[in-house]
Design a protein around this motif. Sequence first.
Motif, PDB file in Angstrom:
ATOM      1  N   LEU A 284      12.369  55.753-109.690  1.00 44.52           N
ATOM      2  CA  LEU A 284      12.538  55.791-108.568  1.00 44.52           C
ATOM      3  C   LEU A 284      13.586  54.619-107.861  1.00 44.52           C
ATOM      4  O   LEU A 284      14.390  55.218-107.083  1.00 44.52           O
ATOM      5  CB  LEU A 284      11.155  55.476-107.902  1.00 44.52           C
ATOM      6  CG  LEU A 284      10.009  56.180-108.172  1.00 44.52           C
ATOM      7  CD1 LEU A 284       8.478  55.595-107.891  1.00 44.52           C
ATOM      8  CD2 LEU A 284      10.172  57.622-107.688  1.00 44.52           C
TER       9      LEU A 284
ATOM     10  N   TYR B 172       3.317  60.305-107.336  1.00 50.32           N
ATOM     11  CA  TYR B 172       4.931  61.215-107.078  1.00 50.32           C
ATOM     12  C   TYR B 172       5.183  61.557-108.572  1.00 50.32           C
ATOM     13  O   TYR B 172       5.540  62.674-109.007  1.00 50.32           O
ATOM     14  CB  TYR B 172       5.688  60.498-106.162  1.00 50.32           C
ATOM     15  CG  TYR B 172       6.938  61.306-106.360  1.00 50.32           C
ATOM     16  CD1 TYR B 172       7.107  62.229-105.520  1.00 50.32           C
ATOM     17  CD2 TYR B 172       7.949  60.795-107.041  1.00 50.32           C
ATOM     18  CE1 TYR B 172       8.402  62.900-105.529  1.00 50.32           C
ATOM     19  CE2 TYR B 172       9.347  61.346-106.974  1.00 50.32           C
ATOM     20  CZ  TYR B 172       9.511  62.720-106.215  1.00 50.32           C
ATOM     21  OH  TYR B 172      10.736  63.231-106.366  1.00 50.32           O
ATOM     22  N   LEU B 173       5.216  60.586-109.286  1.00 50.22           N
ATOM     23  CA  LEU B 173       5.712  60.652-110.838  1.00 50.22           C
ATOM     24  C   LEU B 173       4.799  61.557-111.450  1.00 50.22           C
ATOM     25  O   LEU B 173       5.387  62.488-112.323  1.00 50.22           O
ATOM     26  CB  LEU B 173       5.794  59.399-111.488  1.00 50.22           C
ATOM     27  CG  LEU B 173       7.161  58.526-110.908  1.00 50.22           C
ATOM     28  CD1 LEU B 173       7.104  57.005-111.485  1.00 50.22           C
ATOM     29  CD2 LEU B 173       8.700  58.985-110.815  1.00 50.22           C
TER      30      LEU B 173
ATOM     31  N   CYS C 152      11.704  43.511-104.973  1.00 48.08           N
ATOM     32  CA  CYS C 152      11.579  44.811-106.021  1.00 48.08           C
ATOM     33  C   CYS C 152      10.949  44.435-107.213  1.00 48.08           C
ATOM     34  O   CYS C 152      11.172  43.376-107.658  1.00 48.08           O
ATOM     35  CB  CYS C 152      12.742  45.399-106.389  1.00 48.08           C
ATOM     36  SG  CYS C 152      12.880  46.787-107.459  1.00 48.08           S
TER      37      CYS C 152
ATOM     38  N   GLU D 250       3.483  56.102-105.624  1.00 46.63           N
ATOM     39  CA  GLU D 250       4.494  56.185-106.345  1.00 46.63           C
ATOM     40  C   GLU D 250       3.925  56.847-107.612  1.00 46.63           C
ATOM     41  O   GLU D 250       4.582  57.840-108.332  1.00 46.63           O
ATOM     42  CB  GLU D 250       5.331  54.808-106.580  1.00 46.63           C
ATOM     43  CG  GLU D 250       6.044  54.218-105.334  1.00 46.63           C
ATOM     44  CD  GLU D 250       6.344  53.077-105.403  1.00 46.63           C
ATOM     45  OE1 GLU D 250       6.572  52.171-104.485  1.00 46.63           O
ATOM     46  OE2 GLU D 250       6.280  52.160-106.526  1.00 46.63           O
TER      47      GLU D 250
ATOM     48  N   GLY E 176      -0.784  52.675-112.171  1.00 45.70           N
ATOM     49  CA  GLY E 176      -0.386  52.840-110.940  1.00 45.70           C
ATOM     50  C   GLY E 176      -1.399  53.844-110.016  1.00 45.70           C
ATOM     51  O   GLY E 176      -1.635  53.478-108.884  1.00 45.70           O
TER      52      GLY E 176
ATOM     53  N   PRO F 174      10.816  54.314-100.430  1.00 45.76           N
ATOM     54  CA  PRO F 174      10.738  53.149-100.898  1.00 45.76           C
ATOM     55  C   PRO F 174       9.803  52.061 -99.967  1.00 45.76           C
ATOM     56  O   PRO F 174      10.006  52.314 -98.841  1.00 45.76           O
ATOM     57  CB  PRO F 174      12.414  52.776-100.943  1.00 45.76           C
ATOM     58  CG  PRO F 174      12.746  53.279 -99.924  1.00 45.76           C
ATOM     59  CD  PRO F 174      12.146  54.600 -99.968  1.00 45.76           C
TER      60      PRO F 174
ATOM     61  N   ARG G 272       9.050  52.786-113.436  1.00 49.04           N
ATOM     62  CA  ARG G 272       9.633  52.700-111.958  1.00 49.04           C
ATOM     63  C   ARG G 272      11.239  52.711-111.562  1.00 49.04           C
ATOM     64  O   ARG G 272      11.570  53.138-110.561  1.00 49.04           O
ATOM     65  CB  ARG G 272       9.251  51.401-111.193  1.00 49.04           C
ATOM     66  CG  ARG G 272       9.231  51.442-109.618  1.00 49.04           C
ATOM     67  CD  ARG G 272       8.581  50.272-109.196  1.00 49.04           C
ATOM     68  NE  ARG G 272       8.263  50.321-107.606  1.00 49.04           N
ATOM     69  CZ  ARG G 272       8.494  49.685-106.661  1.00 49.04           C
ATOM     70  NH1 ARG G 272       9.220  48.520-107.028  1.00 49.04           N
ATOM     71  NH2 ARG G 272       8.142  49.807-105.484  1.00 49.04           N
TER      72      ARG G 272
ATOM     73  N   TRP H 237      16.262  55.887-105.061  1.00 48.38           N
ATOM     74  CA  TRP H 237      16.307  55.038-103.811  1.00 48.38           C
ATOM     75  C   TRP H 237      17.974  54.472-103.655  1.00 48.38           C
ATOM     76  O   TRP H 237      17.857  54.434-102.543  1.00 48.38           O
ATOM     77  CB  TRP H 237      15.102  54.174-103.847  1.00 48.38           C
ATOM     78  CG  TRP H 237      13.867  54.591-103.862  1.00 48.38           C
ATOM     79  CD1 TRP H 237      13.380  55.872-103.227  1.00 48.38           C
ATOM     80  CD2 TRP H 237      12.665  53.885-104.123  1.00 48.38           C
ATOM     81  NE1 TRP H 237      11.958  55.953-103.597  1.00 48.38           N
ATOM     82  CE2 TRP H 237      11.473  54.828-104.068  1.00 48.38           C
ATOM     83  CE3 TRP H 237      12.280  52.480-104.796  1.00 48.38           C
ATOM     84  CZ2 TRP H 237      10.333  54.494-104.330  1.00 48.38           C
ATOM     85  CZ3 TRP H 237      11.029  52.232-105.012  1.00 48.38           C
ATOM     86  CH2 TRP H 237      10.189  53.234-104.650  1.00 48.38           C
TER      87      TRP H 237
ATOM     88  N   LEU I 194       4.530  50.076-110.312  1.00 49.72           N
ATOM     89  CA  LEU I 194       4.372  51.393-109.384  1.00 49.72           C
ATOM     90  C   LEU I 194       2.917  51.286-108.469  1.00 49.72           C
ATOM     91  O   LEU I 194       1.921  50.749-108.842  1.00 49.72           O
ATOM     92  CB  LEU I 194       4.002  52.420-110.425  1.00 49.72           C
ATOM     93  CG  LEU I 194       5.111  52.854-111.234  1.00 49.72           C
ATOM     94  CD1 LEU I 194       4.631  54.074-112.274  1.00 49.72           C
ATOM     95  CD2 LEU I 194       6.476  53.531-110.070  1.00 49.72           C
ATOM     96  N   THR I 195       3.314  51.526-107.295  1.00 52.58           N
ATOM     97  CA  THR I 195       1.985  51.586-106.326  1.00 52.58           C
ATOM     98  C   THR I 195       1.411  52.945-106.644  1.00 52.58           C
ATOM     99  O   THR I 195       1.648  53.745-107.328  1.00 52.58           O
ATOM    100  CB  THR I 195       2.457  51.740-104.711  1.00 52.58           C
ATOM    101  OG1 THR I 195       3.325  53.206-104.623  1.00 52.58           O
ATOM    102  CG2 THR I 195       3.422  50.634-104.576  1.00 52.58           C
TER     103      THR I 195
ATOM    104  N   VAL J  73       9.258  60.113-102.873  1.00 57.14           N
ATOM    105  CA  VAL J  73       8.188  58.954-102.059  1.00 57.14           C
ATOM    106  C   VAL J  73       9.278  58.041-101.741  1.00 57.14           C
ATOM    107  O   VAL J  73      10.376  57.791-102.214  1.00 57.14           O
ATOM    108  CB  VAL J  73       7.194  58.523-103.102  1.00 57.14           C
ATOM    109  CG1 VAL J  73       8.053  57.850-104.289  1.00 57.14           C
ATOM    110  CG2 VAL J  73       6.337  57.690-102.463  1.00 57.14           C
TER     111      VAL J  73
END
Length: 407
Positions: free
Chosen positions: A61, A199-200, A188, A196, A401, A180, A58, A65, A192-193, A178
């Motif tokens: 990201l 996306y990765l 935080c 997310e 995720g 945040p 994560r 972000w 990972l959702t 993606v």
Amino acid sequence: MSAFVWLDYSERDRRKMLDVVDLFKEHDTRDELGLGAIRDSFADQFFPGTSTIMTRARYFLLVAWTYQRLERQRVTSARIPERGRRAETDLIEAIEQSDDKEGNIGKYAKTTLKRLPSSVYWHGLNVWGIRTFAGAQSQYHRSLDRSYAQLHRHGGRVTERDAEHDDLIAPNWHAGLVLPPEAFPDECSLRLTRAEAQYLSERIRLSPQCAGTLLAELVARHHHHEDVAFVWQLPYLAEMPLKLREMLEHARNFSEITHGAPLLYNLILAEQERWDEGVEEYRERFAAWAQLVTGRSSILKAWKRNRFWELARAGNPRISAPTYDFSNAWWDRVLGTDPATLCDSQAVRALIRDRERKLKTDLARIGNPRARELWNGDSGSAQLEYRWLISQRLLGDIFKGLEASDA
């Protein structure tokens, strides 16, 4: 007093230098006999964009972000280093209060953290296609004022041509990055959702620098691998593309046949320190290594070394002649006799001693009591795994995720 000094060379060179500094802290990854150029060549080809000092996926990201947010605030080039540092260190406490904090970078150092996540992940962000700015972090900082001015002239639009400077106005980050969570950065975690992770996964599969690599292949297969010590032990290896299978076989041969060299190096140091327990331990580990190599002797003797060097130099053309010579000399010794006898061979011990002296000169530990004062009993003795262990962790984050219930 010793110091590492570099100018503003390529981001790749700067990252390598910083990784070397950090690896001095990790005995499993120290490169006492100068084989790191070969190791990293295959690691970069297998798992591009990764580093042994990464912790969780994560952060790819979180860093993006953080800097996107600072750009929206139009933080100037002069202030961005300090503001960026503060934003990254502020995340430490937020992560520590979350439900998933394992791998929190700076957990103990907090505001005194020397190497920020952005520095650790900067190269990988570009390789995975998340960062589109093609330069070092310091260059990115210096570019922001001009970037803001160009965006102002063009009404905030990007990817248009700037007539005054005759270049393209491009975003610094992937256009499809993606978003945040709304609570970021006040809240935080490192979990990972599903969105997310998707996306990765897509970035790895679609990035030109990752295409055709083992990392992209494993992402596409979506299998967990947490109980596999070496990547060549994967149960579905035979199903992988021929090119990857060939590279893995060469990487395995190199890893296994050279493992005896750092074991012998540590054995010699243990003997010179008159550390009986260490001597016993390294003799046992050397015997186990010799048994493994003997069991694969027919494969290793048929090993096409010329092809190995072609693949190694494809990933790193700067592998030195002394590294080439030492590796071949060690292999000749291993394959030319009973490997179990090598730990007591004076000629083989001289090979190890001379290699260290050529690399470290007056700082070489063998035969140098003062230099051995910094030896902690285990230096670079782990078998090469080409960043498989950290890549397992990053892939595991992504796969968990993808299975998450939240978007």
